[in-house]
Write a protein that holds these residues in place. Structure first.
Motif, PDB file in Angstrom:
ATOM      1  N   UNK A  50      -2.314  -1.215   8.334  1.00 55.66           N
ATOM      2  CA  UNK A  50      -3.620  -1.029   7.679  1.00 55.66           C
ATOM      3  C   UNK A  50      -4.522  -2.208   8.034  1.00 55.66           C
ATOM      4  N   UNK A  51      -5.796  -1.894   8.193  1.00 54.18           N
ATOM      5  CA  UNK A  51      -6.785  -2.925   8.484  1.00 54.18           C
ATOM      6  C   UNK A  51      -7.133  -3.711   7.236  1.00 54.18           C
ATOM      7  N   UNK A  53      -2.315  -3.442   0.835  1.00 54.55           N
ATOM      8  CA  UNK A  53      -2.329  -2.007   0.597  1.00 54.55           C
ATOM      9  C   UNK A  53      -0.938  -1.416   0.305  1.00 54.55           C
ATOM     10  N   UNK A  54       0.074  -2.267   0.293  1.00 50.42           N
ATOM     11  CA  UNK A  54       1.446  -1.818   0.051  1.00 50.42           C
ATOM     12  C   UNK A  54       2.069  -2.563  -1.137  1.00 50.42           C
ATOM     13  N   UNK A  55       1.393  -2.621  -2.278  1.00 48.52           N
ATOM     14  CA  UNK A  55       1.889  -3.453  -3.380  1.00 48.52           C
ATOM     15  C   UNK A  55       3.209  -2.980  -3.983  1.00 48.52           C
ATOM     16  N   UNK A  56       3.554  -1.697  -3.808  1.00 43.20           N
ATOM     17  CA  UNK A  56       4.805  -1.189  -4.367  1.00 43.20           C
ATOM     18  C   UNK A  56       5.996  -1.424  -3.437  1.00 43.20           C
ATOM     19  N   UNK A  57       5.736  -1.887  -2.226  1.00 38.56           N
ATOM     20  CA  UNK A  57       6.817  -2.123  -1.261  1.00 38.56           C
ATOM     21  C   UNK A  57       7.368  -3.544  -1.436  1.00 38.56           C
ATOM     22  N   UNK A  58       8.614  -3.773  -1.026  1.00 36.56           N
ATOM     23  CA  UNK A  58       9.171  -5.122  -1.113  1.00 36.56           C
ATOM     24  C   UNK A  58       8.298  -6.115  -0.335  1.00 36.56           C
TER      25      UNK A  58
END
Length: 171
Positions: A125-126, A90-95
């Motif tokens: 996130x789950x 859910x965090x694809x834009x984060x490193x």
């Protein structure tokens, strides 16, 4: 045969008197797994097996326990599930080195922050059989402690991506 990824939990794989990756590969081969490949010295191995996920886990845990003289825990994912975990990030834009997947045998806790301490801006996130955790300041600086860490095993998204690719290559 199914391609699997095995993630060792709470096993130190480096240093003297520990479990070197060569020994891990040998234990996998002795269990009848084929196309065994390890990845970095942190307890990651991919292979193919005719066994079910439970059979693979049990066989590897028994061998690790006998080899190490103490109980060992392994989390197992089919190649397809590891690829799905990567896709669900859910965090694809984060490193990728600041996002962890905390893997479990079953479903993650419905409220992963219940009982947590040291929360300082981390996001949780789950997933399906994992939690995703974004550490904005990196894991080295976090004070976050989740009760679920006691039963799971974490890998950053760089490692998840590499393991997914390695497993896909032998699938």
């Amino acid at each position: 045969m199914t391609a699997y990824v095995a993630l060792l939990r709470a096993v130190n794989v480096g240093g003297t008197g520990k479990l070197p990756m060569t020994a891990l590969a040998e234990l996998c081969l002795s269990a009848g797994f084929v196309q065994v490949k390890t990845y970095i010295a942190s307890g990651n191995v991919v292979f193919r097996s005719d066994g079910s996920e439970e059979e693979v886990r049990t066989a590897l845990e028994r061998r690790l326990t006998a080899h190490m003289g103490r109980p060992a825990s392994v989390l197992v994912r089919a190649a397809s599930e590891m690829a799905q975990t990567l896709a669900r990030n859910p965090f694809p834009q984060q490193p990728a080195n600041r996002v962890m997947a905390l893997f479990f045998d079953g479903a993650p806790p419905s409220d992963p922050l219940e009982g947590a301490t040291g929360v300082q801006g981390e996001e949780v996130r789950l997933g399906q059989r994992e939690l995703f955790i974004f550490y904005p300041d990196g894991m080295a600086k976090t004070r976050l402690r989740l009760p679920a860490e006691k039963t799971g095993s974490a890998r950053n998204m760089n490692t998840v991506a590499k393991l997914a690719a390695m497993a896909a290559a032998i699938a």
